[in-house]
Write a protein that holds these residues in place. Structure first.
Motif, mmCIF file in Angstrom:
data_model
loop_
_atom_site.group_PDB
_atom_site.id
_atom_site.type_symbol
_atom_site.label_atom_id
_atom_site.label_comp_id
_atom_site.label_asym_id
_atom_site.label_seq_id
_atom_site.Cartn_x
_atom_site.Cartn_y
_atom_site.Cartn_z
ATOM 1 N N THR A 69 4.444 -0.947 5.278
ATOM 2 C CA THR A 69 4.168 0.492 5.279
ATOM 3 C C THR A 69 2.853 0.766 6.014
ATOM 4 O OG1 THR A 69 2.957 0.434 3.189
ATOM 5 C CG2 THR A 69 5.347 0.825 3.052
ATOM 6 N N TYR A 128 0.260 4.500 6.710
ATOM 7 C CA TYR A 128 0.170 5.925 6.358
ATOM 8 C C TYR A 128 -0.832 6.687 7.222
ATOM 9 C CZ TYR A 128 1.985 3.515 2.295
ATOM 10 O OH TYR A 128 2.709 2.687 1.471
ATOM 11 N N LEU A 135 6.744 1.415 8.324
ATOM 12 C CA LEU A 135 7.412 2.415 7.481
ATOM 13 C C LEU A 135 6.374 3.390 6.957
ATOM 14 C CD1 LEU A 135 9.668 3.601 5.637
ATOM 15 C CD2 LEU A 135 9.089 1.814 3.978
ATOM 16 N N GLY A 174 6.082 5.265 4.381
ATOM 17 C CA GLY A 174 6.852 5.343 3.139
ATOM 18 C C GLY A 174 6.378 6.501 2.272
ATOM 19 N N ASP A 175 7.303 6.957 1.415
ATOM 20 C CA ASP A 175 6.865 7.981 0.459
ATOM 21 C C ASP A 175 6.033 7.350 -0.655
ATOM 22 O OD1 ASP A 175 8.953 6.727 -0.809
ATOM 23 O OD2 ASP A 175 10.061 8.558 -1.308
ATOM 24 N N SER A 176 5.849 6.021 -0.593
ATOM 25 C CA SER A 176 4.860 5.360 -1.459
ATOM 26 C C SER A 176 3.464 5.878 -1.139
ATOM 27 C CB SER A 176 4.913 3.832 -1.287
ATOM 28 O OG SER A 176 4.859 3.483 0.076
ATOM 29 N N ASP A 205 10.098 7.827 5.755
ATOM 30 C CA ASP A 205 10.885 8.140 4.564
ATOM 31 C C ASP A 205 11.167 9.627 4.493
ATOM 32 O OD1 ASP A 205 11.738 6.061 2.940
ATOM 33 O OD2 ASP A 205 9.781 5.832 1.978
ATOM 34 N N LYS A 254 14.464 7.045 6.864
ATOM 35 C CA LYS A 254 15.060 6.252 5.776
ATOM 36 C C LYS A 254 15.333 7.184 4.608
ATOM 37 C CE LYS A 254 12.503 3.162 3.219
ATOM 38 N NZ LYS A 254 12.583 3.736 1.869
ATOM 39 N N HIS A 311 18.605 2.738 1.845
ATOM 40 C CA HIS A 311 17.721 2.135 0.835
ATOM 41 C C HIS A 311 18.498 2.126 -0.478
ATOM 42 C CE1 HIS A 311 13.342 2.121 -1.001
ATOM 43 N NE2 HIS A 311 14.166 1.306 -1.649
ATOM 44 N N VAL A 348 17.359 -1.149 3.396
ATOM 45 C CA VAL A 348 16.359 -1.756 2.501
ATOM 46 C C VAL A 348 17.039 -2.007 1.156
ATOM 47 C CG1 VAL A 348 14.262 -1.290 1.170
ATOM 48 C CG2 VAL A 348 14.336 -0.742 3.610
ATOM 49 N N GLU A 352 16.036 -3.069 -2.600
ATOM 50 C CA GLU A 352 14.831 -3.199 -3.431
ATOM 51 C C GLU A 352 15.191 -3.557 -4.879
ATOM 52 O OE1 GLU A 352 12.077 0.060 -3.164
ATOM 53 O OE2 GLU A 352 10.832 -0.711 -4.795
ATOM 54 N N ILE A 377 12.872 -6.076 -0.519
ATOM 55 C CA ILE A 377 11.592 -5.957 -1.228
ATOM 56 C C ILE A 377 11.948 -6.238 -2.678
ATOM 57 C CG2 ILE A 377 11.819 -3.396 -1.147
ATOM 58 C CD1 ILE A 377 8.666 -3.376 -1.409
ATOM 59 N N VAL A 419 9.966 -6.272 3.514
ATOM 60 C CA VAL A 419 9.005 -5.177 3.618
ATOM 61 C C VAL A 419 8.073 -5.235 2.416
ATOM 62 C CG1 VAL A 419 10.679 -3.539 2.581
ATOM 63 C CG2 VAL A 419 8.666 -2.653 3.773
ATOM 64 N N VAL A 434 4.411 -3.046 0.755
ATOM 65 C CA VAL A 434 3.503 -1.910 0.849
ATOM 66 C C VAL A 434 2.133 -2.444 1.301
ATOM 67 C CG1 VAL A 434 2.269 -0.203 -0.559
ATOM 68 C CG2 VAL A 434 4.744 -0.513 -0.857
HETATM 69 O O1 KIV Z 1 7.990 4.073 0.314
HETATM 70 C C1 KIV Z 1 8.014 2.846 0.415
HETATM 71 O O2 KIV Z 1 6.972 2.167 0.474
HETATM 72 C C2 KIV Z 1 9.305 2.178 0.448
HETATM 73 C C3 KIV Z 1 9.305 0.691 0.399
HETATM 74 C C4 KIV Z 1 9.066 0.266 -1.008
HETATM 75 C C5 KIV Z 1 10.547 0.103 0.945
HETATM 76 O O3 KIV Z 1 10.310 2.813 0.499
#
Ligand code: KIV
Length: 274
Positions: free
Chosen positions: A25, A27, A44, A46-48, A86, A115, A139, A182, A184, A205, A215, A217
């Motif tokens: 990931t 950001y 990625l 990611g929405d994380s 994401d 994704k 995912h 993905v 998970e 993951i 993958v 984070v």
């Molecule tokens: O948002 C994210 O970090 C994810 C990963 C956990 C695959 O979707």
């Protein structure tokens, strides 16, 4: 070198001799730049983001506008890696037209694909996105946007029936045209079986070692999270401790007057010293 294209990524099956896909990931511009310099294949957004950057307990708190903001920052690094974004919660659950518009916003912000989470239930939305020429990564498994429905972050597909449903979901996504999935938080055998059953790559993951890629984070990998790391995380650095140590030294130097020194100050123009 240009970013790996969707057709190139789609072809990356280990059983055909391809190297595993490395995804991480990112950001913002620095995380994207540092990860890209390490030669990863996919970044990625990611929405994380919600958890590791914005401090929320789940991923349900980010919007398309938040995601687009961070996709722009990642794209500003001009990475060689492919950028996938994401689609946040509720951006693709409320009709296919809205989903296409929301995905379009992420593509215009700099992503090369999107994704989304879920299997057969997302058939129409995947179809609509691909119809709009937007490449989609699936995912499945422990999908974090389902945390309320799952009642927590729990390993999925632990029964024969659940594993069968997961496989059916994966086959539906593949048939609709996603270019990779993905996987998970599932038992490693499920990761292996899905990878064997699919012609598109799986990116794991917490899905064991047999998937076509992995993958993690970014913040988990470099030690920047406050949350308890899941079992599948391997932490390669403790940047959190390094950052606290650097800031402590700065605070110390300010307090004892040793920062800034002469070399760190601008010289006085003559006019000011006459
Ligand atoms: O948002 C994210 O970090 C994810 C990963 C956990 C695959 O979707």
């Amino acid at each position: 070198m240009t970013a790996p294209s969707v057709p190139t990524l789609r072809a990356r099956k280990r059983r055909n001799g391809s190297a595993p896909i490395v995804m991480i990931t990112a950001y913002d511009e620095p995380t994207a730049r540092y990860a890209d310099a390490a030669g990863v294949d996919v970044l990625l957004v990611g929405d994380s983001l919600a958890n590791v950057v914005l401090g929320h307990d789940d991923t349900l708190h980010v919007t398309v506008a938040d995601m687009a903001h961070h996709v722009r920052a990642v794209a500003a690094a001009s990475p060689k890696a492919h950028i996938v974004a994401d689609m946040p919660w509720l951006s693709y659950h409320v009709g296919t037209d809205a989903a296409v518009a929301n995905a379009g916003e992420l593509i215009r912000a700099g992503a090369q694909s999107v994704k989304l989470e879920g299997g057969a239930i997302r058939r129409d939305v995947v179809h609509a996105l691909i119809d709009a020429e937007i490449p989609v990564m699936g995912h499945l498994g422990l999908t974090p946007q389902s945390v309320l429905a799952f009642g927590g972050y729990k390993v999925q597909a632990k029964t024969r029936d659940a594993a069968k449903t997961l496989l059916e979901d994966a086959l539906v996504l593949q048939a609709e045209g996603v270019y990779s999935i993905v996987i998970e938080g599932v038992p490693r055998l499920v990761g292996t079986q899905l990878t064997e059953a699919l012609d598109i790559p799986t990116i794991g993951i917490g899905a064991g070692p047999d998937t076509d890629g992995q993958v993690l984070v970014f913040h988990d990998l470099v030690g920047l999270t406050k949350r308890h790391s899941p079992k599948f995380v391997r932490q390669y650095a403790d940047l959190g401790a390094a950052m606290t140590e650097a800031v402590s030294r700065y605070a110390h130097d300010v307090r004892d007057g040793s920062f800034p020194n002469d070399a760190e100050s601008y010289g006085n123009p003559e006019e000011l010293t006459d």
